[in-house]
Design a protein around this motif. Sequence first.
Motif, PDB file in Angstrom:
ATOM      1  N   ASP A  39       0.828  -1.224   0.000  1.00 38.42           N
ATOM      2  CA  ASP A  39       0.000   0.000   0.000  1.00 38.42           C
ATOM      3  C   ASP A  39       0.854   1.262   0.000  1.00 38.42           C
ATOM      4  O   ASP A  39       0.331   2.381   0.101  1.00 38.42           O
ATOM      5  CB  ASP A  39      -1.008  -0.011   1.165  1.00 38.42           C
ATOM      6  N   GLY A  40       2.162   1.105  -0.108  1.00 39.29           N
ATOM      7  CA  GLY A  40       3.053   2.246  -0.252  1.00 39.29           C
ATOM      8  C   GLY A  40       3.614   2.806   1.035  1.00 39.29           C
ATOM      9  O   GLY A  40       4.597   3.550   1.018  1.00 39.29           O
ATOM     10  N   THR A  41       3.036   2.437   2.190  1.00 39.17           N
ATOM     11  CA  THR A  41       3.453   3.018   3.476  1.00 39.17           C
ATOM     12  C   THR A  41       4.944   2.783   3.765  1.00 39.17           C
ATOM     13  O   THR A  41       5.637   3.679   4.258  1.00 39.17           O
ATOM     14  CB  THR A  41       2.612   2.412   4.620  1.00 39.17           C
ATOM     15  N   TRP A  42       5.385   1.571   3.525  1.00 37.97           N
ATOM     16  CA  TRP A  42       6.784   1.234   3.810  1.00 37.97           C
ATOM     17  C   TRP A  42       7.588   1.003   2.524  1.00 37.97           C
ATOM     18  O   TRP A  42       8.637   0.373   2.554  1.00 37.97           O
ATOM     19  CB  TRP A  42       6.835  -0.043   4.680  1.00 37.97           C
ATOM     20  N   ASP A  43       7.125   1.478   1.422  1.00 37.27           N
ATOM     21  CA  ASP A  43       7.828   1.221   0.153  1.00 37.27           C
ATOM     22  C   ASP A  43       8.922   2.266  -0.031  1.00 37.27           C
ATOM     23  O   ASP A  43       8.826   3.198  -0.833  1.00 37.27           O
ATOM     24  CB  ASP A  43       6.830   1.239  -1.015  1.00 37.27           C
ATOM     25  N   THR A  44       9.995   2.086   0.712  1.00 41.86           N
ATOM     26  CA  THR A  44      11.026   3.106   0.894  1.00 41.86           C
ATOM     27  C   THR A  44      11.917   3.328  -0.317  1.00 41.86           C
ATOM     28  O   THR A  44      12.567   4.354  -0.437  1.00 41.86           O
ATOM     29  CB  THR A  44      11.956   2.694   2.044  1.00 41.86           C
ATOM     30  N   GLY A  45      12.009   2.337  -1.183  1.00 47.41           N
ATOM     31  CA  GLY A  45      12.922   2.445  -2.314  1.00 47.41           C
ATOM     32  C   GLY A  45      14.385   2.415  -1.922  1.00 47.41           C
ATOM     33  O   GLY A  45      15.254   2.795  -2.703  1.00 47.41           O
ATOM     34  N   THR A  46      14.667   1.931  -0.728  1.00 44.77           N
ATOM     35  CA  THR A  46      16.061   1.789  -0.309  1.00 44.77           C
ATOM     36  C   THR A  46      16.147   0.720   0.780  1.00 44.77           C
ATOM     37  O   THR A  46      15.147   0.118   1.159  1.00 44.77           O
ATOM     38  CB  THR A  46      16.633   3.129   0.183  1.00 44.77           C
ATOM     39  N   MET A  47      17.355   0.452   1.274  1.00 49.02           N
ATOM     40  CA  MET A  47      17.556  -0.574   2.294  1.00 49.02           C
ATOM     41  C   MET A  47      17.407   0.036   3.690  1.00 49.02           C
ATOM     42  O   MET A  47      18.018   1.068   3.970  1.00 49.02           O
ATOM     43  CB  MET A  47      18.954  -1.181   2.169  1.00 49.02           C
ATOM     44  N   VAL A  48      16.628  -0.593   4.531  1.00 46.25           N
ATOM     45  CA  VAL A  48      16.442  -0.091   5.901  1.00 46.25           C
ATOM     46  C   VAL A  48      16.424  -1.247   6.901  1.00 46.25           C
ATOM     47  O   VAL A  48      16.101  -2.383   6.565  1.00 46.25           O
ATOM     48  CB  VAL A  48      15.105   0.679   6.059  1.00 46.25           C
ATOM     49  N   ASN A  49      16.784  -0.912   8.142  1.00 43.34           N
ATOM     50  CA  ASN A  49      16.440  -1.776   9.262  1.00 43.34           C
ATOM     51  C   ASN A  49      15.106  -1.276   9.812  1.00 43.34           C
ATOM     52  O   ASN A  49      14.706  -0.131   9.556  1.00 43.34           O
ATOM     53  CB  ASN A  49      17.539  -1.735  10.330  1.00 43.34           C
ATOM     54  N   VAL A  50      14.440  -2.097  10.609  1.00 42.28           N
ATOM     55  CA  VAL A  50      13.053  -1.813  10.985  1.00 42.28           C
ATOM     56  C   VAL A  50      12.932  -0.544  11.828  1.00 42.28           C
ATOM     57  O   VAL A  50      11.944   0.188  11.729  1.00 42.28           O
ATOM     58  CB  VAL A  50      12.429  -3.038  11.681  1.00 42.28           C
ATOM     59  N   GLU A  51      13.951  -0.225  12.628  1.00 39.79           N
ATOM     60  CA  GLU A  51      13.863   0.967  13.479  1.00 39.79           C
ATOM     61  C   GLU A  51      13.944   2.268  12.669  1.00 39.79           C
ATOM     62  O   GLU A  51      13.736   3.350  13.217  1.00 39.79           O
ATOM     63  CB  GLU A  51      14.941   0.941  14.573  1.00 39.79           C
ATOM     64  N   GLU A  52      14.226   2.155  11.382  1.00 43.48           N
ATOM     65  CA  GLU A  52      14.233   3.348  10.526  1.00 43.48           C
ATOM     66  C   GLU A  52      12.845   3.645   9.952  1.00 43.48           C
ATOM     67  O   GLU A  52      12.667   4.636   9.250  1.00 43.48           O
ATOM     68  CB  GLU A  52      15.238   3.152   9.387  1.00 43.48           C
ATOM     69  N   LEU A  53      11.879   2.774  10.207  1.00 49.79           N
ATOM     70  CA  LEU A  53      10.532   2.916   9.651  1.00 49.79           C
ATOM     71  C   LEU A  53       9.557   3.389  10.723  1.00 49.79           C
ATOM     72  O   LEU A  53       9.809   3.239  11.922  1.00 49.79           O
ATOM     73  CB  LEU A  53      10.073   1.563   9.097  1.00 49.79           C
ATOM     74  N   ASP A  54       8.410   3.917  10.275  1.00 52.74           N
ATOM     75  CA  ASP A  54       7.349   4.312  11.212  1.00 52.74           C
ATOM     76  C   ASP A  54       6.734   3.031  11.804  1.00 52.74           C
ATOM     77  O   ASP A  54       6.160   2.223  11.080  1.00 52.74           O
ATOM     78  CB  ASP A  54       6.283   5.116  10.453  1.00 52.74           C
ATOM     79  N   PRO A  55       6.816   2.862  13.117  1.00 55.94           N
ATOM     80  CA  PRO A  55       6.339   1.595  13.681  1.00 55.94           C
ATOM     81  C   PRO A  55       4.818   1.488  13.780  1.00 55.94           C
ATOM     82  O   PRO A  55       4.287   0.388  13.840  1.00 55.94           O
ATOM     83  CB  PRO A  55       6.959   1.584  15.087  1.00 55.94           C
ATOM     84  N   LYS A  56       4.111   2.605  13.805  1.00 53.35           N
ATOM     85  CA  LYS A  56       2.687   2.548  14.165  1.00 53.35           C
ATOM     86  C   LYS A  56       1.802   1.792  13.184  1.00 53.35           C
ATOM     87  O   LYS A  56       1.014   0.938  13.602  1.00 53.35           O
ATOM     88  CB  LYS A  56       2.168   3.958  14.448  1.00 53.35           C
ATOM     89  N   PRO A  57       1.889   2.072  11.872  1.00 53.88           N
ATOM     90  CA  PRO A  57       1.030   1.274  10.973  1.00 53.88           C
ATOM     91  C   PRO A  57       1.351  -0.218  11.041  1.00 53.88           C
ATOM     92  O   PRO A  57       0.459  -1.054  10.896  1.00 53.88           O
ATOM     93  CB  PRO A  57       1.334   1.862   9.582  1.00 53.88           C
ATOM     94  N   PHE A  58       2.602  -0.530  11.288  1.00 52.59           N
ATOM     95  CA  PHE A  58       3.053  -1.925  11.381  1.00 52.59           C
ATOM     96  C   PHE A  58       2.418  -2.582  12.606  1.00 52.59           C
ATOM     97  O   PHE A  58       1.805  -3.666  12.518  1.00 52.59           O
ATOM     98  CB  PHE A  58       4.582  -1.909  11.466  1.00 52.59           C
ATOM     99  N   LEU A  59       2.520  -1.922  13.770  1.00 56.00           N
ATOM    100  CA  LEU A  59       1.985  -2.513  14.995  1.00 56.00           C
ATOM    101  C   LEU A  59       0.457  -2.590  14.941  1.00 56.00           C
ATOM    102  O   LEU A  59      -0.140  -3.536  15.449  1.00 56.00           O
ATOM    103  CB  LEU A  59       2.453  -1.719  16.226  1.00 56.00           C
ATOM    104  N   ARG A  60      -0.165  -1.611  14.272  1.00 57.93           N
ATOM    105  CA  ARG A  60      -1.626  -1.669  14.135  1.00 57.93           C
ATOM    106  C   ARG A  60      -2.042  -2.882  13.313  1.00 57.93           C
ATOM    107  O   ARG A  60      -2.993  -3.581  13.661  1.00 57.93           O
ATOM    108  CB  ARG A  60      -2.133  -0.380  13.465  1.00 57.93           C
ATOM    109  N   LEU A  61      -1.319  -3.147  12.251  1.00 54.14           N
ATOM    110  CA  LEU A  61      -1.611  -4.342  11.437  1.00 54.14           C
ATOM    111  C   LEU A  61      -1.419  -5.616  12.257  1.00 54.14           C
ATOM    112  O   LEU A  61      -2.255  -6.515  12.240  1.00 54.14           O
ATOM    113  CB  LEU A  61      -0.688  -4.402  10.216  1.00 54.14           C
ATOM    114  N   LEU A  62      -0.291  -5.700  12.971  1.00 54.28           N
ATOM    115  CA  LEU A  62       0.004  -6.915  13.757  1.00 54.28           C
ATOM    116  C   LEU A  62      -1.072  -7.156  14.819  1.00 54.28           C
ATOM    117  O   LEU A  62      -1.387  -8.311  15.130  1.00 54.28           O
ATOM    118  CB  LEU A  62       1.384  -6.819  14.421  1.00 54.28           C
ATOM    119  N   ASP A  63      -1.617  -6.076  15.376  1.00 54.42           N
ATOM    120  CA  ASP A  63      -2.696  -6.219  16.367  1.00 54.42           C
ATOM    121  C   ASP A  63      -3.833  -7.074  15.811  1.00 54.42           C
ATOM    122  O   ASP A  63      -4.467  -7.841  16.547  1.00 54.42           O
ATOM    123  CB  ASP A  63      -3.266  -4.841  16.752  1.00 54.42           C
TER     124      ASP A  63
END
Lengths: 409, 409
Positions: free
Chosen positions: A366-390
Motif C-alpha cells: 500500500d506504499g506506506t513502507w515502500d522506501t525504495g532503499t535498504m532499511v532496518n526496521v527501526e528506521e521505519l514508522d512503527p505505528k502502521p506496522f503494529l496496528r496491522l500486527l494487532d
Amino acid sequence: MKRNVLIIGAGGVAQVTAHKCAQHAPALGDIHIASRTKAKCDEIIASIHEKGSLKGGGALSAHALDAMDTPAVSALIRETGAQIVINVGSPFVNMSVLAACIETGAAYMDTAIHEDPEKICETPPWYGNYEWQRRDACARAGVTAILGIGFDPGVVNAYAKLAIADHVPDPVSIDIVDINAGSHGRWFATNFDPEINFREFTGTVYSWQDGAWQTNKMFEVGKVWDLPVVGEQKAYMTGHDEVHSLATHYPNADVRFWMGFGDHYINVFTVLKNLGLLSEQPVKTAEGLEVVPLKVVKAVLPDPASLAPDYEGKTCIGTQVRNAAGAEVFIYNVADHREAFAEVGSQGISYTAGVPPVAAALLIADGTWDTGTMVNVEELDPKPFLRLLDGMGLPTRLRDERGDRAWDE
Amino acid sequence: MKRNVLIIGAGGVAQVTAHKCAQHAPALGDIHIASRTKAKCDEIIASIHEKGSLKGGGALSAHALDAMDTPAVSALIRETGAQIVINVGSPFVNMSVLAACIETGAAYMDTAIHEDPEKICETPPWYGNYEWQRRDACARAGVTAILGIGFDPGVVNAYAKLAIADHVPDPVSIDIVDINAGSHGRWFATNFDPEINFREFTGTVYSWQDGAWQTNKMFEVGKVWDLPVVGEQKAYMTGHDEVHSLATHYPNADVRFWMGFGDHYINVFTVLKNLGLLSEQPVKTAEGLEVVPLKVVKAVLPDPASLAPDYEGKTCIGTQVRNAAGAEVFIYNVADHREAFAEVGSQGISYTAGVPPVAAALLIADGTWDTGTMVNVEELDPKPFLRLLDGMGLPTRLRDERGDRAWDE
C-alpha cells in the motif's frame, strides 16, 4: 495496487508466512512458494487449503529453486511477476536473493542476518559485513529492502523505535528480552534445526555497552526478568542480529539481547559442548568411520517440526527502554503455542517470526513502507506496522509506570 | 615347583598383571602374554624391561591369539607349557579360555563375569549362567579355576570371608564399597573403555536383600559412606559380580555393592543416556550415514589409557560386614594412582585389579590354593592371600570398634 509475493523457503517460518499471505491475498496478489525441495512447498500449499486460509481468487503455486543461484532467483521473480520477495530460507541465501531483487526491482525482506556457512559470529556490526555493503546499490535501483523483519529482529526494533519516539527519549539502554515459557513435553529438544540452534550459541556474545562493542561468552551473564504473563524468567545475554543495527542507530544507549534458557537446556548444551559432541569437525570411530558429532546429535534429537502438536504455553518477547531521567517502558507481545498450531499448524516460535514479514508486505503493497532503499526496521514508522500486527495475531502491549495496557491506549 | 604363566589380554589390567608376574618370575616360571594384537603384548614387554621389572632368568614372550578360539588357546597352553592361565582379556572370552584349561589341565583365573556380547545383565545369580555350569567338569579334570580374582570381585570376597570367620560371625549384611576418589584432571573421562563402562550401568541393578533378589535402577539408591583416608563419599547401589557369589554362599545376609559416583559423572551419563547417545543401535544422519551413537561418544572422549600419567588421588575399596549382635567391621585397601603409575605405568584402578591374580598365581604355584576344582574367592583361605598382597602393593587394613589398623594386628 496488488503485488505478487514470492516466499523463499519451506520450513516452519515459511509455513506461517505462507498461511498469513494466503489470508491476506486480496490485498497482495498471487502467492508463490519456492524451495530447493518443491514437495515441501506443495505440503505447505496443501495445509493452506486444508485450513481454508486462502482468501480471494489469486494463484497459489509451488516452485523448485536453488536460492543460492541469483540468475535462477531473478528468472523466477520475472516468471511469477513477483514484486515482493519474502526470504525466509536459510540464512546462507540472503545475499544471492538480494542480488536478484536489485536486478529485477522487486522488494526484498528477510528475518535473519546473512551467514557464511564457513564462519561463526563475525565482526560487529554484523550488518556491515554483507547487508549494508549493498545499501547504495538498493538506493540506486530504488529497491525497497527491509532487513530483519521477523519478530526478533523485526518487531522488537519497531518497539524500540516506538518507545524512544513516544515514551523514553534519549535512551540509556535498550534491552531485547526473548522468553519461550512454553513446553514441548520432551526430555530435550531444540525449537529449530539443532545444527543452526547450537551454532547460534557457540560463538562470542556481542553487546554494545559504554559506547563500544563488548564480548562475553554464552551463559556468562544471566539476569532474572519479571515479565507480564510468563512471570519471573532467567535470561542470558546472547548475540543477536538486532543489537548490531540498534547500536548503530542509537549509539548512546547500551544495547543488549537476552534469551531465556532453563537450567536443563544449559546443562544439556554444556555437557554436549564440553564433550565435543557439538563439533562440526569430523571424528573417527574405533571402527574407522568418519562422522561429524553434531550431525549425530541432530539425528538422535526429536525433529523440531514434530514438537508443534504437543507444544503448550506462551512466549513473551519485548523491548525494554530506559533513560537517564528514570523513565522506563517495556513493549511486548505474548503468543500462545496452541493457538498458533490451531491457526497455521506451527508452534509459537515460528508464528512470531513468520507473521511480521506479511504485515510488512501489506505496508509495501500500500506504499506506506515502500522506501525504495535498504532499511532496518527501526528506521521505519512503527505505528502502521503494529496496528496491522494487532489484527494479525500478534497484538502489542506496553508496561510502564502507568500500568500494563495495549500499546496505543 | 615353577609354573609357567600365560596372561591373556593386553589392556591396562594385563599390563599390571604382567609387571607383577615379572617381579615374581623366580617363584613362577616363564611368562607369556597373548592378545589378538601381538604389538600390544610387545609394548607391555617393552615397558617391563624399561622399568626393570623382570626378575630371574625366565622367558618373557608375546603371542598373537584369538581367545574366542578354544583349540588355539589349548595349543598355546601346550606350546608354552603354561600351568597357570590368567585371563584378563575381554569378558567375552572367559568360557572359551576356561574350556582350553579344562582340556589341558592348566589352572584358570579371571577377574570378571563371563558376558555374552548380545546380552546385558542376565538372570541372577550371574555365575549360574555360565561359570558354575562348568564346575563339575573342572572337578572331574582336577582343574583349579578361581573365578573373579581381581579386586572387586576378588579381594573384597576374601575380606568378606575373613570378616565372617574372625570378626563378625552370622552376618546380616555384606556391603562392598568401591570409591575412586582420584582425579584425572579432564572435564569428563571414563576409567576404562567407554563402551564397556556405560554398558555396566545401563542394565538392572541386582542386590540380595531379605533372602531374595531385588531389582533397582542405576542411581536409584544412594548412600553417603564415611571411609578411611577418602572421607565422606556418595555411592550408589550398582550391579556387580561378587553380589552373585556372596549371596549364594551367605544367603542369610543382605549382599549389596556400592560404587562411588560424583554428581558430575551422573549428570553427564544421564544427559547422554536420555538423549539416546549411549545407544548401541545405529541411527541415520540427515546425510544418510548409519552410525552407532555410543561409538561416536567413545570417539570424542579421552582414551582411558591417556589418563594414567596425570591421575592423582586415591581409591578406597572394601567390605563392610555387620551382624545382628551389632558387631561391624570394615576391611579395606587404599591405593594411590601416582604410586601405581610410577611402579607399573598404569593408573590405580587397573593396579587394584591386576595385582591380585598374581598373588593367586603364587598360591597356586606353591600349592596353597591349588584346589583342583572351581571356586569363588570366598571359598578359599583368605589369610595367605592377604599376607602376599600386603607385600605386593595392596596392603589390607581393618576398621572396627577397636579402631583402624593393619588387618592382622
